[in-house]
Write a protein that holds these residues in place. Structure first.
Motif, PDB file in Angstrom:
ATOM      1  N   THR A 331       0.679  -0.639  -0.670  1.00 31.00           N
ATOM      2  CA  THR A 331      -0.125   0.107  -0.129  1.00 31.00           C
ATOM      3  C   THR A 331       1.103   0.837  -0.368  1.00 31.00           C
ATOM      4  O   THR A 331       0.806   2.197  -0.803  1.00 31.00           O
ATOM      5  CB  THR A 331      -0.841   0.035   1.052  1.00 31.00           C
ATOM      6  OG1 THR A 331      -1.764  -1.042   1.192  1.00 31.00           O
ATOM      7  CG2 THR A 331      -1.523   1.087   1.269  1.00 31.00           C
ATOM      8  N   LEU A 332       1.944   1.055   0.657  1.00 24.13           N
ATOM      9  CA  LEU A 332       3.005   2.676   0.868  1.00 24.13           C
ATOM     10  C   LEU A 332       3.220   2.442  -0.561  1.00 24.13           C
ATOM     11  O   LEU A 332       3.997   3.927  -0.696  1.00 24.13           O
ATOM     12  CB  LEU A 332       3.903   1.832   1.215  1.00 24.13           C
ATOM     13  CG  LEU A 332       5.030   2.821   1.810  1.00 24.13           C
ATOM     14  CD1 LEU A 332       3.876   4.669   2.642  1.00 24.13           C
ATOM     15  CD2 LEU A 332       5.798   2.810   3.025  1.00 24.13           C
ATOM     16  N   ALA A 333       3.770   1.219  -1.582  1.00 24.13           N
ATOM     17  CA  ALA A 333       5.188   1.502  -2.206  1.00 24.13           C
ATOM     18  C   ALA A 333       3.240   2.230  -3.772  1.00 24.13           C
ATOM     19  O   ALA A 333       3.777   2.992  -4.108  1.00 24.13           O
ATOM     20  CB  ALA A 333       4.672   0.549  -2.977  1.00 24.13           C
ATOM     21  N   ASP A 334       2.232   1.424  -3.211  1.00 23.48           N
ATOM     22  CA  ASP A 334       0.995   1.666  -3.905  1.00 23.48           C
ATOM     23  C   ASP A 334       1.415   4.025  -4.526  1.00 23.48           C
ATOM     24  O   ASP A 334       0.958   4.726  -5.139  1.00 23.48           O
ATOM     25  CB  ASP A 334       0.086   1.700  -3.892  1.00 23.48           C
ATOM     26  CG  ASP A 334       0.139   0.367  -4.414  1.00 23.48           C
ATOM     27  OD1 ASP A 334       0.513  -0.202  -4.633  1.00 23.48           O
ATOM     28  OD2 ASP A 334      -1.399  -0.793  -4.160  1.00 23.48           O
ATOM     29  N   VAL A 335       1.082   4.567  -2.876  1.00 20.63           N
ATOM     30  CA  VAL A 335       0.791   5.813  -2.405  1.00 20.63           C
ATOM     31  C   VAL A 335       1.926   6.989  -2.657  1.00 20.63           C
ATOM     32  O   VAL A 335       1.486   7.936  -2.558  1.00 20.63           O
ATOM     33  CB  VAL A 335      -0.132   5.987  -0.727  1.00 20.63           C
ATOM     34  CG1 VAL A 335      -0.905   5.067  -1.485  1.00 20.63           C
ATOM     35  CG2 VAL A 335       0.764   5.276  -0.163  1.00 20.63           C
ATOM     36  N   MET A 336       2.736   6.211  -1.868  1.00 17.29           N
ATOM     37  CA  MET A 336       4.094   6.702  -2.232  1.00 17.29           C
ATOM     38  C   MET A 336       5.288   6.430  -3.593  1.00 17.29           C
ATOM     39  O   MET A 336       6.672   6.850  -4.387  1.00 17.29           O
ATOM     40  CB  MET A 336       4.850   7.188  -0.873  1.00 17.29           C
ATOM     41  CG  MET A 336       4.027   7.831   0.264  1.00 17.29           C
ATOM     42  SD  MET A 336       4.776   7.916   1.455  1.00 17.29           S
ATOM     43  CE  MET A 336       6.380   9.379   1.203  1.00 17.29           C
ATOM     44  N   GLY A 337       4.770   6.099  -4.411  1.00 17.44           N
ATOM     45  CA  GLY A 337       6.230   5.303  -5.308  1.00 17.44           C
ATOM     46  C   GLY A 337       6.167   5.517  -6.361  1.00 17.44           C
ATOM     47  O   GLY A 337       7.280   5.746  -7.092  1.00 17.44           O
ATOM     48  N   ASP A 338       5.645   6.420  -6.878  1.00 14.32           N
ATOM     49  CA  ASP A 338       5.272   7.616  -8.061  1.00 14.32           C
ATOM     50  C   ASP A 338       6.547   8.520  -7.568  1.00 14.32           C
ATOM     51  O   ASP A 338       7.704   8.854  -8.509  1.00 14.32           O
ATOM     52  CB  ASP A 338       4.225   8.654  -8.542  1.00 14.32           C
ATOM     53  CG  ASP A 338       3.643   7.773  -8.814  1.00 14.32           C
ATOM     54  OD1 ASP A 338       3.837   6.529  -8.974  1.00 14.32           O
ATOM     55  OD2 ASP A 338       2.143   7.780  -9.125  1.00 14.32           O
ATOM     56  N   ALA A 339       6.825   8.954  -6.231  1.00 17.15           N
ATOM     57  CA  ALA A 339       7.480  10.191  -5.712  1.00 17.15           C
ATOM     58  C   ALA A 339       9.350   9.336  -5.536  1.00 17.15           C
ATOM     59  O   ALA A 339       9.548  10.244  -5.290  1.00 17.15           O
ATOM     60  CB  ALA A 339       7.419  11.143  -5.072  1.00 17.15           C
ATOM     61  N   TYR A 340       8.950   8.233  -4.952  1.00 18.04           N
ATOM     62  CA  TYR A 340       9.869   7.057  -4.375  1.00 18.04           C
ATOM     63  C   TYR A 340       9.982   5.521  -4.998  1.00 18.04           C
ATOM     64  O   TYR A 340       9.482   5.387  -4.314  1.00 18.04           O
ATOM     65  CB  TYR A 340      10.217   7.493  -2.969  1.00 18.04           C
ATOM     66  CG  TYR A 340       9.838   8.761  -2.277  1.00 18.04           C
ATOM     67  CD1 TYR A 340      10.768   9.494  -2.620  1.00 18.04           C
ATOM     68  CD2 TYR A 340       8.957   9.926  -1.638  1.00 18.04           C
ATOM     69  CE1 TYR A 340      11.375  10.743  -1.617  1.00 18.04           C
ATOM     70  CE2 TYR A 340       8.633  10.788  -1.142  1.00 18.04           C
ATOM     71  CZ  TYR A 340       9.881  11.454  -0.956  1.00 18.04           C
ATOM     72  OH  TYR A 340       9.601  12.414  -0.599  1.00 18.04           O
TER      73      TYR A 340
END
Length: 868
Positions: A331-340
């Motif tokens: 879930t974290l990768a889904d919501v912040m993966g674009d920036a990081y």
């Protein structure tokens, strides 16, 4: 406006103003030993502010990932108790390196807030450092903020100020101007500087720092080569205001994580504070692991372990008894993966590292909490948890002390830390007296036949309990919570041998569960050490034994790699190489061997390449049992520490041929890759190589690549020229340090103009009473003499160095009939616990209490007013 859009609008705005967008640096500061973690946006620009480095831009903007969970900057214990504290946060910032200064910084901030983000101007209040008239006038005359909404913030009793920023005890610093958003009078609280400032009505959204100084180790402020700007605005706090919510945990990003945490813990109450803790901690944990930190018992690794275990405990509070925390990484990768994007690239590595730590802690969490609950009930109204309980939780159940403190805090209790430290010292004494394999941890077992080990081919099986033991004695049963030993008729668990650690896993009988924490040999028996997590066990019970397959797989990779390393050492260093010891665990390998000199880097790299070529060859790992004489005739090497019978296992992988009883991969390619961590000497003629394989090796390589890239970018160099560039910098630093030392004695005198500007006129007499931070007596006297000459008046200067006070008075001779220097310094010295003396026009005093220097100066100033 979504958090991702808010972040992007910030960066795009400053790009439009000529700023270079700079990628967030690692959470592990590679060039600053003063920091445990990156904790501010300006960390990666420190040398630019100091004038020690130049880049191809003079304006920059970034969204910097930060962690404040250890060292001086630690918000860990506040997470879950407040609306705005985090262990991990993003800091939006714009920076000027000797380019623009206060006026442009203030205008940029106002335009972005009011025109881009749409803040109502009348909802914004600003603060400035109490002596910063320049910033005050810009806000008033250029921006048009009413004077009543521009607040001057002074210095606190401890010498600090909310409007004087510094990265740490040393480094760049300067006055700042903070911007606050007013939620309205329906929320309790007052403006900054008021008695009600701790309320939630006025929320700081942005801090504009005007970098003018560098504070050295003695506390002296040195003017920076060029005035610069460093700003910081927490993305989460900004998002809360823009999304019309009060708590950071109500913004879209956290709501997504909270819902995922609720699902993984089967929780329906989305307002539960534990969900906030879990949603915060998954961010700090994931980013730390992505940046190369792994759980351990020291340094950054211990901080990471504390955060993971705190999250697991809050899951337990919500009723989740199984491991769950690692599932939130997706879930974290889904919501912040674009920036990081590193969250996506390293997702499986992050999940695995968290899962392993969860398993270790989950095995003991329930029993630790039961112990604590029992001890709290026994307090009978007392308010302090005993040191013995804190120690047992720490030593037996793996509870970091701050986790126990969290639980105590929730119930209004305190910890007996003195008692805890006494228990720790007792443990150290015991450790010095006996090793961890003392007899009390084992038991004598008399078996009709040896326990059958089937773990080479089977990972789980049904079997029978032959013996049970507790506290060094054979018993008929083990009950829930008992620490003990189980001996099985047949087992898939590999017992510690030949340097390979014992397996972990579980032994189950229906709902009854025994967690296996270690496996060891004793004679014909294989002892499964652990504890009863649920239910009970009796002799002759039919049980299902199952190893932790991932744990075993990681061990296999490392064990097979030691064989390839042994062969590489012999081929490259020579036939004199003999194994002197080894350790094979799930996350690393250690190999000791005979060699009488350190191994040069280029040779280590050759060894590493040799092993990796063997891995890439993907040779099958062929294992054959044969008579020991046949094995020796075939050329198989015996491993250090192993005992061999008439029949031996011969492990062959490519050119490597060894006798070995351990577990191994099916093909060398299964190892993935091999990386040497370090080489060192451990005894006369004995060297040690430590290395990692598989995903652990990948993480190491990625960390090194990131470090090289960041250093190359920071130094405007190619990787190939990096060493040359570093030597140039070191030479430049030596020259700069010499120049700084030469200038140090002049700095206080240079500051005289600023102090002179603060002089007061009292009855036609110039009076200067000033605090000069961290200045030695000699320089303070020179500065006082110069100010007396310039003002033709009365001068009293005070300073505090190493906690002790110094006072110097210098008085124009024509005024000594009204005020004598000796009397003046003694009035002030009485406050700081000292005395002094001198001539009527010049006197010096000292005192033991430097913390009261400002009070001493204020008292002396009032005395001067009475005298003249």
């Amino acid at each position: 406006m979504k958090t991702t859009e808010i972040r992007r609008k910030f960066l795009d705005f400053f790009i439009s103003k000529g700023h270079a967008e700079v990628t967030s640096s690692s959470l592990v500061p590679h060039n600053d030993p003063t920091l445990l973690f990156t904790n501010a946006g300006m960390n990666q620009f420190k040398d630019l502010f100091l004038g020690l480095e130049k880049r191809n831009y003079v304006r920059a903007t970034s969204s910097q990932r930060c962690v404040r969970a250890g060292g001086k900057h630690n918000d860990l214990e506040n997470v879950g108790f407040t609306a705005r504290h985090h262990t991990f946060f993003e800091m939006l910032g714009n920076f000027s390196f000797g380019d623009y200064f206060k006026k442009d910084a203030i205008e940029f901030a106002w335009e972005l807030l009011t025109s881009v983000y749409g803040f109502p101007a009348d909802k914004l209040t600003v603060t400035v450092f109490h002596t910063d008239d320049e910033a005050f006038n810009i806000w008033k005359d250029v921006i048009g903020v009413p004077e009543e909404r521009i607040i001057r913030i002074g210095v606190k009793e401890d010498g600090s100020s909310d409007n004087f920023w510094q990265m740490g005890d040393t480094g760049p610093c300067g006055p700042c101007s903070e911007i606050f958003y007013d939620h309205g009078d329906h929320i309790w609280g007052g403006p900054p500087g008021s008695a009600e400032e701790d309320g939630d009505r006025f929320i700081e959204v942005w801090n504009l720092v005007f970098m003018q100084f560098n504070r050295d180790e003695s506390g002296i402020l040195h003017p920076l080569p060029k005035p610069s700007v460093d700003t910081g605005m927490g993305l989460e706090r900004l998002s809360a205001v823009l999304q019309g919510v009060h708590s950071n945990y109500e913004i879209d990003l956290f709501q997504t994580l909270i819902k995922a945490a609720a699902k993984s813990t089967n929780t329906t109450d989305l307002e539960h504070n534990s969900l906030k803790v879990i949603s915060d901690h998954i961010r700090s944990v994931s980013f730390l692991i992505a940046d190369g930190v792994l759980p351990s018992n020291e340094g950054r690794g211990y901080v990471l372990r504390r955060i993971i275990r705190r999250a697991v405990r809050h899951g337990y509070k919500l009723g989740q008894k199984d491991i769950f925390f690692h599932t939130l990484v997706s879930t974290l990768a889904d919501v912040m993966g674009d920036a990081y994007p590193e969250l996506i690239e390293k997702k499986f590595h992050i999940q695995d590292a968290i899962r392993q730590e969860e398993i270790r802690f989950a095995e003991t969490l329930e029993h630790g909490l039961k112990l604590l609950e029992s001890d709290i009930k026994a307090l009978s109204g007392a308010k302090t948890i005993s040191g013995e309980t804190i120690f047992k939780l720490y030593d037996t159940y793996g509870f970091p002390v701050d986790l126990t403190n969290d639980i105590a805090r929730e119930q209004g209790l305190e910890l007996d830390m003195d008692g805890f430290e006494a228990c720790m010292e007792e443990q150290r004494a015991r450790a010095r007296a006996a090793n961890q394999f003392s007899a009390e941890k084992t038991v004598a077992v008399d078996l009709d036949k040896p326990v059958e080990f089937v773990g080479y081919t089977e990972n789980h099986l049904d079997t029978i309990i032959l013996e049970l033991a507790k506290d060094g004695e054979l018993v008929d049963a083990l009950s829930e919570g008992d620490q003990g030993i189980i001996v099985l008729e047949r087992t898939p668990f590999y017992a510690e041998s030949g340097g390979q650690v014992g397996d972990h896993g579980s032994i189950a009988n229906g709902d009854n569960l025994f967690i296996v924490e270690d496996t060891k040999k004793q004679g014909d028996a294989i002892l499964h050490f652990g504890h009863v997590s649920k239910g009970s066990f009796k002799k002759t019970n039919q049980v299902h034994a199952k190893i932790d397959e991932q744990y075993r797989d990681d061990i296999r990779k490392n064990h097979s790699a030691t064989h390839l390393l042994h062969k590489a050492l012999q081929e490259i260093l020579g036939s004199h190489i003999e194994q002197k010891g080894s350790l094979v665990t799930y996350n690393r390998l250690r190999f000791d061997f005979s060699h009488n000199a350190p191994i040069p880097l280029e040779v280590l790299q050759e060894i590493e390449s040799h092993v990796n070529k063997a891995i890439i060859a993907n040779n099958p790992v062929e294992i054959e049992v044969m008579p020991i004489d046949d094995a020796k005739a075939k050329g198989a090497m015996a491993l250090f520490g192993e005992k061999y019978g008439d029949e031996v296992r011969v492990v062959e992988m490519g050119d490597s041929l060894e006798l070995c009883g351990g577990t191994h991969v099916a093909r060398t390619g299964d190892i993935g890759q091999f990386r040497i961590i370090q080489e060192s000497g451990i005894a006369s003629g004995v060297r040690r190589i430590e290395a990692v394989t598989g995903l652990h090796a990948l993480s190491l390589v990625q960390g090194h690549v990131r470090l090289v890239v960041e250093l190359s970018e920071a130094l405007k160099s190619t990787p190939e020229q990096l060493v040359i560039k570093m030597h140039q910098m070191l030479n430049d630093l030596k020259a700069t340090d010499k120049a700084l030392q030469q200038a140090k004695s002049k700095l206080a005198l240079v500051a005289s103009d600023e102090i002179l500007a603060e002089a007061q006129e009292i009855n036609d007499t110039k009076v200067i009473v000033a605090l000069v931070p961290e200045v030695e007596t000699k320089l303070l006297r020179e500065l006082a003499d110069k100010l007396r000459s310039q003002s033709q008046g009365i001068v009293l200067l005070g300073s505090s160095v190493d906690g002790k006070a110094t006072l110097v008075a210098a008085i124009e001779k024509s005024l000594t009939n009204k005020v004598k220097a000796g009397d003046l310094v003694n009035v002030a010295a009485a406050i700081v616990g000292g005395k002094g003396g001198g001539r009527p026009d010049s006197a010096t005093a000292g005192g033991q209490d430097g913390s009261k220097i400002q009070e001493a100066l204020d008292t002396a100033k009032a005395w001067i007013q009475d005298k003249i």
